[in-house]
Write an enzyme that holds these catalytic residues in place. Sequence first.
Site, PDB file in Angstrom:
ATOM      1  N   LYS A  12      -9.305   5.992  -2.436  1.00  0.00           N
ATOM      2  CA  LYS A  12      -8.776   7.346  -2.643  1.00  0.00           C
ATOM      3  C   LYS A  12      -9.920   8.356  -2.840  1.00  0.00           C
ATOM      4  CE  LYS A  12      -4.408   5.720  -4.676  1.00  0.00           C
ATOM      5  NZ  LYS A  12      -3.447   5.917  -5.791  1.00  0.00           N
ATOM      6  N   TYR A  52       3.653   8.227   1.453  1.00  0.00           N
ATOM      7  CA  TYR A  52       4.237   8.184   0.107  1.00  0.00           C
ATOM      8  C   TYR A  52       5.712   8.584   0.087  1.00  0.00           C
ATOM      9  CZ  TYR A  52      -0.257   7.288  -2.222  1.00  0.00           C
ATOM     10  OH  TYR A  52      -1.424   6.715  -2.677  1.00  0.00           O
ATOM     11  N   ASN A 119      -6.762   6.510  -9.465  1.00  0.00           N
ATOM     12  CA  ASN A 119      -7.004   5.081  -9.717  1.00  0.00           C
ATOM     13  C   ASN A 119      -7.712   4.361  -8.576  1.00  0.00           C
ATOM     14  OD1 ASN A 119      -4.885   5.111  -7.972  1.00  0.00           O
ATOM     15  ND2 ASN A 119      -3.371   4.242  -9.381  1.00  0.00           N
ATOM     16  N   HIS A 122      -5.576   2.359  -3.109  1.00  0.00           N
ATOM     17  CA  HIS A 122      -4.193   2.028  -2.748  1.00  0.00           C
ATOM     18  C   HIS A 122      -4.203   0.678  -2.052  1.00  0.00           C
ATOM     19  CE1 HIS A 122      -0.233   2.186  -0.825  1.00  0.00           C
ATOM     20  NE2 HIS A 122      -0.860   1.729   0.242  1.00  0.00           N
ATOM     21  N   GLU A 133       2.520   1.155   6.886  1.00  0.00           N
ATOM     22  CA  GLU A 133       1.327   1.934   6.532  1.00  0.00           C
ATOM     23  C   GLU A 133       0.217   1.779   7.578  1.00  0.00           C
ATOM     24  OE1 GLU A 133       0.469   0.554   2.572  1.00  0.00           O
ATOM     25  OE2 GLU A 133       2.248   1.528   1.737  1.00  0.00           O
TER      26      GLU A 133
END
Length: 141
Positions: A12, A52, A119, A122, A133
Amino acid sequence: MTATERSLVLVKPDGFSRGLTGEVLRRIETKGYALVALAITTPDRERLARHYAEHEGKPFYEPLVEFMSSGPVTAVVIEGHRCIEGFRALAGATDPTAALPGTIRGDLGRDWGLKVQQNIVHGSDSPESSAREIGIWFPDL
Ligand code: IDP
Ligand code: MG
């Protein structure tokens, strides 16, 4: 042996800007999974809305899309038997404060008091998510 499994991993924008892409790739490779495809890109809102879609309407959705489109990410397809479950274990819990030491999120992430948890990574959560995805991030694969 059953068919080899693939998972979609993202480093990310927080992980990318902190220079942690190599560290994440190192953990994937030393675990034994293969790198199949890799791309650095700043995703637009449309791609993130698809990625998402399951979270649309949740309180963290807008901050999440804002965060994820804020800068480059490294998108990676990894491969190996049970790599979906295996990478989720490497990544650790969603909340980086609760993520165990030894995991990517536990070792490298922290809570910054923002509306969305930053975080680092993913990882796909099921074979269905992985196929969906990978189609979003690597349509030619
Ligand atoms: P995951 O990344 O561990 O699969 P998801 O539930 O799919 O977690 O959520 C997607 C992302 O949205 C998380 O990685 C995190 O960045 C953010 N997020 C999820 N739940 C919360 C929350 O309760 N507060 C703030 N951010 C969240
Ligand atoms: Mg998820």
